[in-house]
Design a protein around this motif. Sequence first.
Motif, mmCIF file in Angstrom:
data_model
loop_
_atom_site.group_PDB
_atom_site.id
_atom_site.type_symbol
_atom_site.label_atom_id
_atom_site.label_comp_id
_atom_site.label_asym_id
_atom_site.label_seq_id
_atom_site.Cartn_x
_atom_site.Cartn_y
_atom_site.Cartn_z
ATOM 1 N N LEU A 185 10.089 -10.824 0.858
ATOM 2 C CA LEU A 185 8.825 -10.614 1.566
ATOM 3 C C LEU A 185 8.748 -8.843 1.497
ATOM 4 O O LEU A 185 8.017 -8.342 1.725
ATOM 5 C CB LEU A 185 8.717 -11.108 2.888
ATOM 6 C CG LEU A 185 7.229 -11.431 3.399
ATOM 7 C CD1 LEU A 185 6.626 -12.219 2.664
ATOM 8 C CD2 LEU A 185 7.370 -11.920 4.851
ATOM 9 N N ILE A 186 9.929 -8.399 1.518
ATOM 10 C CA ILE A 186 10.090 -6.994 1.318
ATOM 11 C C ILE A 186 10.133 -6.359 0.015
ATOM 12 O O ILE A 186 9.365 -5.446 -0.358
ATOM 13 C CB ILE A 186 10.954 -6.370 2.273
ATOM 14 C CG1 ILE A 186 11.173 -6.922 3.555
ATOM 15 C CG2 ILE A 186 11.341 -4.718 2.235
ATOM 16 C CD1 ILE A 186 12.358 -6.438 4.343
ATOM 17 N N VAL A 187 10.992 -7.032 -0.768
ATOM 18 C CA VAL A 187 11.195 -6.610 -2.256
ATOM 19 C C VAL A 187 10.037 -6.716 -3.108
ATOM 20 O O VAL A 187 9.599 -5.793 -3.734
ATOM 21 C CB VAL A 187 12.526 -7.351 -2.768
ATOM 22 C CG1 VAL A 187 12.503 -7.152 -4.085
ATOM 23 C CG2 VAL A 187 13.789 -7.082 -2.090
ATOM 24 N N VAL A 188 9.454 -7.639 -3.071
ATOM 25 C CA VAL A 188 8.292 -7.955 -4.252
ATOM 26 C C VAL A 188 7.057 -7.232 -3.795
ATOM 27 O O VAL A 188 6.623 -6.501 -4.749
ATOM 28 C CB VAL A 188 8.129 -9.815 -4.234
ATOM 29 C CG1 VAL A 188 6.979 -9.873 -5.365
ATOM 30 C CG2 VAL A 188 9.266 -10.512 -4.358
ATOM 31 N N PRO A 189 6.536 -7.104 -2.640
ATOM 32 C CA PRO A 189 5.315 -6.225 -2.366
ATOM 33 C C PRO A 189 5.741 -4.607 -2.883
ATOM 34 O O PRO A 189 4.944 -3.944 -3.453
ATOM 35 C CB PRO A 189 5.122 -6.320 -1.236
ATOM 36 C CG PRO A 189 5.817 -7.458 -0.718
ATOM 37 C CD PRO A 189 6.981 -7.794 -1.482
ATOM 38 N N ALA A 190 6.654 -4.235 -2.802
ATOM 39 C CA ALA A 190 7.458 -2.880 -3.078
ATOM 40 C C ALA A 190 7.525 -2.922 -4.421
ATOM 41 O O ALA A 190 6.790 -1.716 -5.035
ATOM 42 C CB ALA A 190 8.907 -2.761 -2.193
ATOM 43 N N MET A 191 8.086 -3.903 -5.245
ATOM 44 C CA MET A 191 8.232 -3.852 -6.570
ATOM 45 C C MET A 191 6.558 -3.757 -7.199
ATOM 46 O O MET A 191 6.505 -2.978 -8.124
ATOM 47 C CB MET A 191 8.939 -5.068 -7.089
ATOM 48 C CG MET A 191 10.353 -4.734 -7.033
ATOM 49 S SD MET A 191 11.187 -6.451 -7.443
ATOM 50 C CE MET A 191 10.046 -7.380 -8.513
ATOM 51 N N LEU A 192 5.739 -4.721 -6.763
ATOM 52 C CA LEU A 192 4.580 -4.638 -7.431
ATOM 53 C C LEU A 192 3.669 -3.282 -6.980
ATOM 54 O O LEU A 192 3.039 -2.815 -8.022
ATOM 55 C CB LEU A 192 3.610 -5.943 -6.962
ATOM 56 C CG LEU A 192 4.280 -7.344 -7.423
ATOM 57 C CD1 LEU A 192 3.439 -8.349 -6.655
ATOM 58 C CD2 LEU A 192 4.295 -7.498 -8.595
ATOM 59 N N ALA A 198 0.752 -1.016 0.051
ATOM 60 C CA ALA A 198 0.044 -0.117 -0.007
ATOM 61 C C ALA A 198 0.878 1.261 0.102
ATOM 62 O O ALA A 198 0.694 2.286 -0.668
ATOM 63 C CB ALA A 198 -1.026 -0.098 1.161
ATOM 64 N N VAL A 199 2.016 1.137 0.966
ATOM 65 C CA VAL A 199 2.814 2.430 0.693
ATOM 66 C C VAL A 199 3.370 2.646 -0.407
ATOM 67 O O VAL A 199 3.528 3.744 -0.901
ATOM 68 C CB VAL A 199 3.999 2.149 2.025
ATOM 69 C CG1 VAL A 199 5.081 3.376 1.763
ATOM 70 C CG2 VAL A 199 3.050 2.669 3.344
ATOM 71 N N SER A 200 4.015 1.620 -0.789
ATOM 72 C CA SER A 200 4.765 1.656 -2.294
ATOM 73 C C SER A 200 3.809 2.049 -3.339
ATOM 74 O O SER A 200 4.078 2.780 -4.335
ATOM 75 C CB SER A 200 5.291 0.375 -2.647
ATOM 76 O OG SER A 200 6.211 -0.287 -1.479
ATOM 77 N N PHE A 201 2.391 1.734 -3.346
ATOM 78 C CA PHE A 201 1.409 1.859 -4.448
ATOM 79 C C PHE A 201 1.195 3.473 -4.194
ATOM 80 O O PHE A 201 1.370 4.213 -5.276
ATOM 81 C CB PHE A 201 0.217 1.447 -4.091
ATOM 82 C CG PHE A 201 -0.822 1.558 -4.894
ATOM 83 C CD1 PHE A 201 -1.164 1.267 -6.179
ATOM 84 C CD2 PHE A 201 -1.968 2.561 -4.269
ATOM 85 C CE1 PHE A 201 -2.389 1.581 -6.958
ATOM 86 C CE2 PHE A 201 -2.984 2.950 -5.095
ATOM 87 C CZ PHE A 201 -3.142 2.388 -6.394
ATOM 88 N N LEU A 202 1.263 3.993 -3.034
ATOM 89 C CA LEU A 202 1.221 5.768 -2.924
ATOM 90 C C LEU A 202 2.231 6.232 -3.353
ATOM 91 O O LEU A 202 1.925 7.610 -4.041
ATOM 92 C CB LEU A 202 0.569 5.750 -1.341
ATOM 93 C CG LEU A 202 -0.724 5.350 -0.799
ATOM 94 C CD1 LEU A 202 -0.919 5.646 0.741
ATOM 95 C CD2 LEU A 202 -1.788 5.902 -1.808
ATOM 96 N N ILE A 203 3.272 5.591 -2.947
ATOM 97 C CA ILE A 203 4.628 6.536 -3.503
ATOM 98 C C ILE A 203 4.734 6.514 -4.951
ATOM 99 O O ILE A 203 5.040 7.262 -5.416
ATOM 100 C CB ILE A 203 5.809 5.833 -2.892
ATOM 101 C CG1 ILE A 203 5.938 5.986 -1.208
ATOM 102 C CG2 ILE A 203 7.350 6.229 -3.546
ATOM 103 C CD1 ILE A 203 7.179 5.174 -0.633
#
Lengths: 133, 286
Positions: free
Chosen positions: B236-243, B20-25
Motif C-alpha cells: 500500500l506504500i510501495v506501489v503508489p510510490a512506484m506508479l 500525488a507526492v511521488s508524482f510531484l517528486i
Amino acid sequence: MSDRPTRELYAWSLDRATKAGFVIALSAFLIYVSGALPAYVPVAELVRYWSLPVDRFIAVTGAPQGWAWLRLLGYGDALNVAAVALLALVTPLCYARLLPVLVAERDWLQAALAAAQLAVLLTAASGLISAPG
Amino acid sequence: MNLIDVAAAPWWAWPIALFAVSFLIGIVAVLAGVGGGVLFVPIVGTLFPFHLDFVRGAGLMFALSGTLAAGPQLLRSGMASLRLVMPLALVGSIASFIGALVGLALHTQLLQTLLGILILGIAVLIWRSRAVDTEQVEADALGAFLGLEGEFHDSAAGATIDWRTHRTVLGLAAFAGIGFIGGIFGLGAGFANVPALNLLMAAPVKVAVGSSALLISVINSSAVWVYLQRGALLPLIVVPAMLGVMLGSRIGARLLGAMPAAVVRRLVIVVMLLAGARALSRGLGL
C-alpha cells in the motif's frame, strides 16, 4: 572491444522484464485495493500499525517474512509482495540472460563479473543472510 | 506534522496522497537532475505516518522502478555502459546489501538523526557540485584491465565521443561507500553516482548520468531483498510510490525544455534543507 551486442541484449531483457513486472504489479495492486481478494493483514489494521518499526509491526499483525508470502498468494497483500518481488528479480534475470552469452564469447572477465553479481543478488534474494529482528 | 489528519483520514487517502507526492517528486527530480529517492525518503518520512523502515523500503523500490524503466533506452543510446557499470555495481551491491542489514538493525532515533544530517549534506553537495565535460584521460592499469572505455554518439554535439576512465580503485571505493549509505537509508544515490563517475573517474557527463541510472537498478536490487525478506515492503506504500514516480518522471522529461531548470534545482535544495532539518529535529527529539 565494443560492448554493443551485450548492451543490446541486456536492454532487450530489461525492457521486456520491466514492462511485464509493471503490468503485473499494477494488476495485483488493483486486485488488492478493490478487495477482490481478502488481505492477510486487513487494511484497517495496517493503517493502525504502519507507524511501528517493522519488527513490532510483524509481531502485532503476523505479517509474513522471508518467503512465507509464497504460501499466501490467495491474499491480496501477499500477491502484491509477489509482484514487487518480481520487479526485484528483473536485474538478476537480466544478468542470468547475459552470462551464457559472455561465456560463449569467451569474455571471461565480464562473465566472472556477471556470475559474481548474480551470486550477490541471489544470496540477497534467498534470505540466507537477513537483518536481525 | 502529517500531511493528513491521521485519525480522521480514510485508509485510501494515504495511497492517493502518496501517489500525488511521488508524482510531484518524479517531475521535480527530472527537472532538477537529482535522483528522486533523495527527496522521497525525507519528505515521506516526515510528512506521512509510516515508520521509517517502510519508507526506506519504499524508497529503494521508488528508485529501482524509475531506473529499471529508463535502463533500456539509456543502454541503447550508449549513454549507459555495461563495462563501466558491472565492476562498480558489484562492489556497490555488496555494500548496499550490508548497508540494508545495518540500517534495519539501527534504532529509529539514530536513523532519523543520521538521515537529517545526510540530507542536509546532500543539499549542500547538490548546490556546490557542477558536472564537467572532462578531457579524455589515460586509463589506469585496473581500468584498462576491466575495459572501462567505450564510445557514444552525442546527438547534441553531432559527434561520436570515445571515452575511458581513470582512478579505478578510488571509484570502486566510492561506490562501496555510496552503496552502503544507499542501503542504510533507502536512497538511489544518483546524487553521488554522477559526481563519482564524472568528477572522480572522468566519465563524460552523459555517460555518467546514463550509467548512474543503470548502477542504481543493480545496486538497489540487492538492498531491496533485505527489506522484502524482513517484511518492510508494504504494497500500500510501495506501489503508489512506484506508479507516481514513473508517471511524474515522464511528465518531467516532457517539461525539461520548457522549465527553468536552475530555479527548480534551487527549489529542490530548499525542500531538502527543510526536510533534512525536520528529520534531524525528529531524530534529536526537538
